[in-house]
Design a protein around this motif. Sequence first.
Motif, PDB file in Angstrom:
ATOM      1  N   ASN A 147       1.032  -0.782  -0.117  1.00 20.52           N
ATOM      2  CA  ASN A 147      -0.129  -0.030   0.356  1.00 20.52           C
ATOM      3  C   ASN A 147       1.454   1.238  -0.173  1.00 20.52           C
ATOM      4  O   ASN A 147       0.835   2.488  -0.739  1.00 20.52           O
ATOM      5  CB  ASN A 147      -0.867  -0.362   1.037  1.00 20.52           C
ATOM      6  N   TYR A 197       0.759   4.238  -3.313  1.00 18.69           N
ATOM      7  CA  TYR A 197       0.063   5.091  -2.375  1.00 18.69           C
ATOM      8  C   TYR A 197       0.619   6.046  -2.333  1.00 18.69           C
ATOM      9  O   TYR A 197       0.310   7.677  -1.818  1.00 18.69           O
ATOM     10  CB  TYR A 197      -0.802   5.369  -1.355  1.00 18.69           C
ATOM     11  N   ASP A 228       4.158   6.366   5.491  1.00 20.19           N
ATOM     12  CA  ASP A 228       4.983   6.740   3.712  1.00 20.19           C
ATOM     13  C   ASP A 228       4.990   8.317   3.633  1.00 20.19           C
ATOM     14  O   ASP A 228       4.173   8.485   4.518  1.00 20.19           O
ATOM     15  CB  ASP A 228       4.234   6.454   2.517  1.00 20.19           C
ATOM     16  N   ARG A 276     -12.658   0.864  -0.451  1.00 18.70           N
ATOM     17  CA  ARG A 276     -11.436   1.029  -1.141  1.00 18.70           C
ATOM     18  C   ARG A 276     -12.053   2.622  -1.322  1.00 18.70           C
ATOM     19  O   ARG A 276     -13.143   3.112  -1.616  1.00 18.70           O
ATOM     20  CB  ARG A 276     -11.048   1.180  -2.567  1.00 18.70           C
ATOM     21  N   GLY A 277     -10.803   3.270  -1.139  1.00 16.16           N
ATOM     22  CA  GLY A 277     -10.976   4.605  -0.614  1.00 16.16           C
ATOM     23  C   GLY A 277     -10.392   5.771  -2.524  1.00 16.16           C
ATOM     24  O   GLY A 277     -10.220   4.988  -3.109  1.00 16.16           O
ATOM     25  N   THR A 304      -8.230  -4.777  -4.560  1.00 18.13           N
ATOM     26  CA  THR A 304      -9.448  -5.115  -3.684  1.00 18.13           C
ATOM     27  C   THR A 304     -10.777  -4.975  -2.703  1.00 18.13           C
ATOM     28  O   THR A 304     -11.362  -5.227  -2.918  1.00 18.13           O
ATOM     29  CB  THR A 304      -9.549  -6.736  -3.820  1.00 18.13           C
ATOM     30  N   LEU A 358      -6.137  -4.453   3.638  1.00 21.42           N
ATOM     31  CA  LEU A 358      -6.280  -3.774   5.432  1.00 21.42           C
ATOM     32  C   LEU A 358      -7.311  -4.599   5.605  1.00 21.42           C
ATOM     33  O   LEU A 358      -7.339  -5.157   7.029  1.00 21.42           O
ATOM     34  CB  LEU A 358      -6.811  -2.541   4.729  1.00 21.42           C
TER      35      LEU A 358
HETATM   36  P1  ADP Z   1      -6.646  -1.936  -2.003  1.00 21.07           P
HETATM   37  O1  ADP Z   1      -5.664  -1.210  -1.784  1.00 21.07           O
HETATM   38  O2  ADP Z   1      -6.396  -2.969  -2.717  1.00 21.07           O
HETATM   39  O3  ADP Z   1      -7.779  -1.099  -2.106  1.00 21.07           O
HETATM   40  P2  ADP Z   1      -6.063  -2.159   0.726  1.00 21.07           P
HETATM   41  O4  ADP Z   1      -7.582  -2.608   1.757  1.00 21.07           O
HETATM   42  O5  ADP Z   1      -5.822  -2.517   1.207  1.00 21.07           O
HETATM   43  O6  ADP Z   1      -7.428  -2.547  -0.619  1.00 21.07           O
HETATM   44  O7  ADP Z   1      -6.183  -1.004   1.001  1.00 21.07           O
HETATM   45  C1  ADP Z   1      -8.484   0.128   1.523  1.00 21.07           C
HETATM   46  C2  ADP Z   1      -8.374   1.459   0.906  1.00 21.07           C
HETATM   47  O8  ADP Z   1      -7.033   2.230   1.713  1.00 21.07           O
HETATM   48  C3  ADP Z   1      -7.234   1.841   0.069  1.00 21.07           C
HETATM   49  O9  ADP Z   1      -8.006   1.991  -1.271  1.00 21.07           O
HETATM   50  C4  ADP Z   1      -6.635   3.048  -0.533  1.00 21.07           C
HETATM   51  O10 ADP Z   1      -7.954   4.105  -0.392  1.00 21.07           O
HETATM   52  C5  ADP Z   1      -6.472   3.577   0.996  1.00 21.07           C
HETATM   53  N1  ADP Z   1      -5.298   3.515   1.584  1.00 21.07           N
HETATM   54  C6  ADP Z   1      -4.537   2.113   1.794  1.00 21.07           C
HETATM   55  N2  ADP Z   1      -3.197   1.907   2.497  1.00 21.07           N
HETATM   56  C7  ADP Z   1      -2.534   3.371   2.364  1.00 21.07           C
HETATM   57  C8  ADP Z   1      -1.473   4.191   2.169  1.00 21.07           C
HETATM   58  N3  ADP Z   1      -0.553   3.846   2.277  1.00 21.07           N
HETATM   59  N4  ADP Z   1      -2.015   5.730   1.621  1.00 21.07           N
HETATM   60  C9  ADP Z   1      -3.251   6.649   1.274  1.00 21.07           C
HETATM   61  N5  ADP Z   1      -3.968   5.011   1.229  1.00 21.07           N
HETATM   62  C10 ADP Z   1      -3.911   4.283   1.654  1.00 21.07           C
END
Ligand code: ADP
Length: 760
Positions: free
Chosen positions: A655, A659, A687, A706-707, A718, A722
């Motif tokens: 991640n 990101y 990060d 997913r954000g 997917t 997390l």
């Molecule tokens: P995915 O990365 O496959 O979308 P995750 O469960 O790993 O699914 O992450 C869920 C959401 O959290 C991501 O879609 C993203 O929006 C946000 N996210 C996760 N890690 C980070 C990060 N290091 N920096 C910014 N946003 C993050």
Amino acid sequence: MENEKLIENQEQYLILEALREAGIQLTSSLEQEPVLDAILTQTLNLVKAGDAHIFLYNDGKLTFGSARWADARKSEPFSEPREEGITYSVARGGKRIVSSNVNENPLFQKWQWGGAIVSLPLKIGEQVVGVMNVAYEQPHEFSPEELRVLELLAVQAAIALQNASLYEEVSTDRRRLRLLYEVTNALVSEYDSSVILQKAIDLTTTALKASSGEAFLLDRLTGELRLAAQSPKRELSVDDRGELIKRHLAEGLEGWVASHRVPVWIPNVNHDPRWLNIDDFRTNVSSALCVPIQAGEDLLGVISILSEDYLNEDQLDLLNAISKQVALALSNALKFHRVERGLAELSALQQVGRVVNSRLEMQSLLDEVVEQVRQVLGYEIVEIYLVEGEMLQLKAAKGSEDGLAHEMHWSEGIIGRVTRTNQAAYIPDVSKDPDYVVGYPDSKSEIVVPLSKGDIVIGVLNVESPELGGLGESDLQLLILLADQVLVAVENATLYNRLQKHSSQLERLVEERTSELAEALEQARVAERLKTQFVADVSHELRTPLANIRLYLELLNFGNPERSGEYLETLLRENDRLAILIEDLLAISSLDTGTAMPNLKAEDLNTLVHRLVMDRKRMLAEKSLKLNLEMGDQLPNVMVDEGMITQVIASLMTNAMHYTRAGGTISINTKIQSWEDEEWVTLTVADTGIGIPPEEQERVFERFYRGKASRMLPVPGTGLGLAISKEIVDRHHGHISLQSKVDQGSEFTVWLPLHHEKTS
Ligand code: ADP
């Protein structure tokens, strides 16, 4: 001779006839007077005398009985017997004296009237009960027959006297018994003390032929005698007259009898200092009887019988006997009232008890209690005050609703005093209590009982009466009992109020929970939608690499053979993507089904991190990302499932790389930290990437979420990474925390417990 015989026989016959006549009279009447009169008439007929007298002899005294002259009956003697005269001589000597010529008799020395007299004792056995004198105006020789006839008549007279006196005695006793019987009868069913006294003195006054009667009751409260009945009825009512004569009673005859408790007979009131002409009604009284009315040692009152004529001592005995009956009737009435009162009390207690059990709402309960207390026990005014702060609030009232202030300060009045002292107050006369505050103008006596539990007074029960001494000690006792009931009632009501509040709280809570549930349901629906979405996503995600794979396989086959290397590379990437997706799906499904139990072993976190970093070195370099590692020194081993925790660290690192834009830095550190009094081994992946907006920070751990970032950069994924990480860490009894700022970066920290005894 024949003739003489005839005459003699005739005389004999007349004598017998006269004796028979006297005998008939004797048996036909028992009254003394007609019998004596008949004897005297026969005597004069038989002996042709001028007059005949009978005197009665009793206790050495002669009293006039009856007299007759040849022509008429007399109600007075010709003359009273003289002490030294013939009649007293016969009465004392018991022997007949015959004087043919009184002038020659020494007994008539001082009073020579020239006639003849025979004086005969009237005897019963040896006792002289009277004397019969038969006199002639002229000297007269008494023949033996005459004397025999007179003797016989004297015997008849003696019998008549005896019968009459026996009869008198019997009939006095009978009259007495009759009166007592009548009094008893009249009183037996009476329970009102004034009526009892009225009936008793009405009957007694009439029976004793007295001119008036008065009955007084002792007022225990004041110690005064109070006129309770008068006979005959006067223009002034018993109460008014009673008020007028009250203060005299202590000094007068009645007061004397009340304090000495002995019956008094005053033959002549003018000679007795105890007699007071206390009002006009007593002016003509000449003789009086006064007796105490006593029940055992208890003085209840006195009865006076007054007469303009002479009253005798026998009548005092009778009055005394009557007063005993009156006392009995009065104490029966009292007992009756007590029983009646006792029943009323019981029923009041029971009623109040019933109210206590049936009413729970405070106001209606208090209203019902005062209503019951007033109705059943007949108090004029009943009130309940409850303490509120420093005030006493009138909460319920009967009989005084219009007259009383509705609140009082603690410091005010008898009610305030009772509240402060927690002591019941019994006030027979409110005007004598310095604390009394006029609330209800007619009130004369009052009882205030605290409603208290131990030392705590929660209010008072107040009862007032418009009569002086209208409330007694027994009322106080009863009200104290009642106060306990009322207290229980009030406590129950308070409890009920509280319960009601509580239940409305509960209701609110239920409502809250229901809406939470609805929310949860909504969330579940959302989750359901997400799942559907996920299935769509997954199919899409699956379809995309599959379609790509198919496309590039076709290209490998039919496309430009020079680009086959490129085709192969894409094929491999898509294959990887597919593999990751499938792996994530497998991971989440095994976590869900519980088949993925962590296999805990002591591991060195630094080693795991190192291994992963090495794997990703190339990727980092490709993305021009700097790596900053700070591995904790002498980091203790943690009990973890190596595969699972590696997956978590990998996911966080992936991640962070995804990101963070090129040129950014990724920092990883491990250390020991304290949190909530416990020691933890932590791993932080930070990060300098695009960050996570605050509203997303909670949600990024949800499955499939997913954000914005994933769309901004476009990052393949997917939304499970997390979520899987969180569930894995949870299963290690740890947790993941997140700090992030948009455009500045994110920092995920995994907290693993340093000491934990059990794994699940
Ligand atoms: P995915 O990365 O496959 O979308 P995750 O469960 O790993 O699914 O992450 C869920 C959401 O959290 C991501 O879609 C993203 O929006 C946000 N996210 C996760 N890690 C980070 C990060 N290091 N920096 C910014 N946003 C993050």
